[in-house]
Design a protein around this motif. Structure first.
Motif, PDB file in Angstrom:
ATOM      1  N   UNK A 134      16.057  16.382  41.067  1.00  8.39           N
ATOM      2  CA  UNK A 134      15.679  17.392  40.050  1.00  8.39           C
ATOM      3  C   UNK A 134      15.751  16.858  38.832  1.00  8.39           C
ATOM      4  N   UNK A 135      14.488  16.127  38.396  1.00  6.40           N
ATOM      5  CA  UNK A 135      14.509  15.386  37.073  1.00  6.40           C
ATOM      6  C   UNK A 135      14.322  16.342  35.804  1.00  6.40           C
ATOM      7  N   UNK A 136      15.055  15.634  34.942  1.00  2.84           N
ATOM      8  CA  UNK A 136      14.869  16.631  33.359  1.00  2.84           C
ATOM      9  C   UNK A 136      13.872  16.348  32.777  1.00  2.84           C
ATOM     10  N   UNK A 158      16.721   8.471  38.220  1.00  4.22           N
ATOM     11  CA  UNK A 158      15.650   8.989  38.629  1.00  4.22           C
ATOM     12  C   UNK A 158      14.528   8.154  38.159  1.00  4.22           C
ATOM     13  N   UNK A 159      13.542   8.562  37.216  1.00  3.37           N
ATOM     14  CA  UNK A 159      12.520   7.787  36.561  1.00  3.37           C
ATOM     15  C   UNK A 159      12.942   7.056  35.301  1.00  3.37           C
ATOM     16  N   UNK A 188      12.104  19.385  36.827  1.00  2.54           N
ATOM     17  CA  UNK A 188      11.001  19.399  38.072  1.00  2.54           C
ATOM     18  C   UNK A 188      11.541  18.611  39.235  1.00  2.54           C
ATOM     19  N   UNK A 189      11.600  19.209  40.422  1.00  4.18           N
ATOM     20  CA  UNK A 189      11.318  20.518  40.787  1.00  4.18           C
ATOM     21  C   UNK A 189      12.459  21.425  40.110  1.00  4.18           C
ATOM     22  N   UNK A 190      12.216  22.880  40.146  1.00  4.54           N
ATOM     23  CA  UNK A 190      13.458  23.536  39.544  1.00  4.54           C
ATOM     24  C   UNK A 190      14.467  23.772  40.740  1.00  4.54           C
ATOM     25  N   UNK A 191      15.588  23.504  40.372  1.00  7.46           N
ATOM     26  CA  UNK A 191      16.938  23.851  41.457  1.00  7.46           C
ATOM     27  C   UNK A 191      16.944  25.266  41.537  1.00  7.46           C
TER      28      UNK A 191
END
Ligand code: SAM
Length: 294
Positions: free
Chosen positions: A33-35, A62-63, A200-203
């Motif tokens: 779940x990325x911020x 993540x990215x 994204x995506x929302x947990x």
């Protein structure tokens, strides 16, 4: 919002661009779940209050949304990422930050001591700052604490409910062996509550940023740490049972109830109390006494 933050990795447009450029698909099983909320990211970095000579260990870059912001504040950033597919992306997004090193691996399996020896200077203060994968929050935090790494603090995004357990006081239903372990090693504080819309995506759960300031020494004297944690685990074994019944099953033979009750009475602990009512001090006293007597 200034120009820089519009182009930041975490801006919703840039995140979308990166994801579509690489055809990246989120893996739920890796807690991805990325911020995408610049304000939340800034507040995480503020909570860590980093100096430019300090080191940071990030788990799960993540990215690179948080990594980028950490690289702007700290002297050295080492980020451990399990997902091989993210490595070429990180090479691209973080190419302008030479102070960042990305290591591919499972943080639970890597030797963090080796990482510290290789990447941080001996006396360099090191913080862990991360948006943790929720499926392994507790094992990661426990590994960081139990390995007794020379850490200054751990500032991490976790599920709100786990943050409540880490900071809980005796007496409530959130208080348990995790509260005791965390409070034995650290001074915890909840820094901010984060709504699910920041990701994204929302947990499916709300999140919190917790700061664990690592103590120079535990607040209680414990003769044998491994035994102390065994006593704590056993005392919460079955939450509805009394402390005496839980301990009896784990440390005593049948017929030794009187011995156990006399030990508890000698420590002014009523045998009918439940594990969740004992303080850290009472657990230390209890484990030191049982360790001597058994
Ligand atoms: N830091 C990024 C952010 O804030 O947008 C991503 C955070 S995401 C919640 C968790 C990250 O941890 C993912 O990139 C995931 O692939 C990675 N991860 C999951 N399990 C891991 C493990 N055992 N060791 C290292 N990284 C892991």
């Amino acid at each position: 919002m200034n120009n820089q933050s519009l182009k930041d990795i975490s801006s919703p447009t840039r995140t979308k661009e990166i994801i579509s450029k690489y055809g990246f698909t989120f893996k739920k099983s890796l807690g991805q779940n990325f911020l995408v909320d610049q304000n939340i990211l800034a507040r995480i970095v503020d909570a860590a209050n980093l100096r430019e000579d300090e080191g940071v260990l990030e788990i799960g870059p993540g990215i690179g949304a948080l990594t980028e912001k950490l690289a702007r504040e700290a002297g050295r950033v080492v980020a451990v990422e399990i997902d091989q597919r993210l490595l070429p992306i990180l090479r691209d997004t973080l190419s302008v930050y030479p102070k960042v090193t990305v290591i591919h691996g499972d943080v639970l399996k890597l030797s963090l001591k080796e990482i510290f020896d290789q990447h941080f200077a001996k006396d360099q203060p090191v913080s862990v700052v991360a948006n943790l994968p929720y499926y392994v929050t507790t094992p990661i935090v426990m590994k960081l604490l139990e390995e007794k790494l020379p850490l200054k603090q751990i500032v991490v995004m976790i599920q709100k409910e786990v943050a409540e357990r880490m900071t809980a006081s005796p007496g409530g239903k959130e208080y348990g062996s995790l509260s005791i372990a965390v409070q034995y090693y650290c001074e915890p504080s909840v820094e901010l509550i984060v709504p699910r819309q920041a990701f994204v995506p929302q947990p499916n759960v709300d999140s919190a940023v917790i700061k664990l300031k690592v103590r120079e020494k535990p607040p209680v004297d414990v003769d044998d740490e491994a035994f102390f944690f065994k006593v704590v685990q056993a005392s919460f074994g079955q939450r509805r049972k009394t402390i005496a019944n839980n301990l009896l099953g784990s440390f005593f033979q049948k017929g030794q109830r009187e011995l156990l009750e006399s030990i508890l009475h000698s420590l002014s602990i009523d045998p009918t109390r439940r594990g969740e009512t004992l303080s850290l001090e009472e657990y230390a006293l209890l484990s030191n006494t049982l360790h001597k007597r058994l």
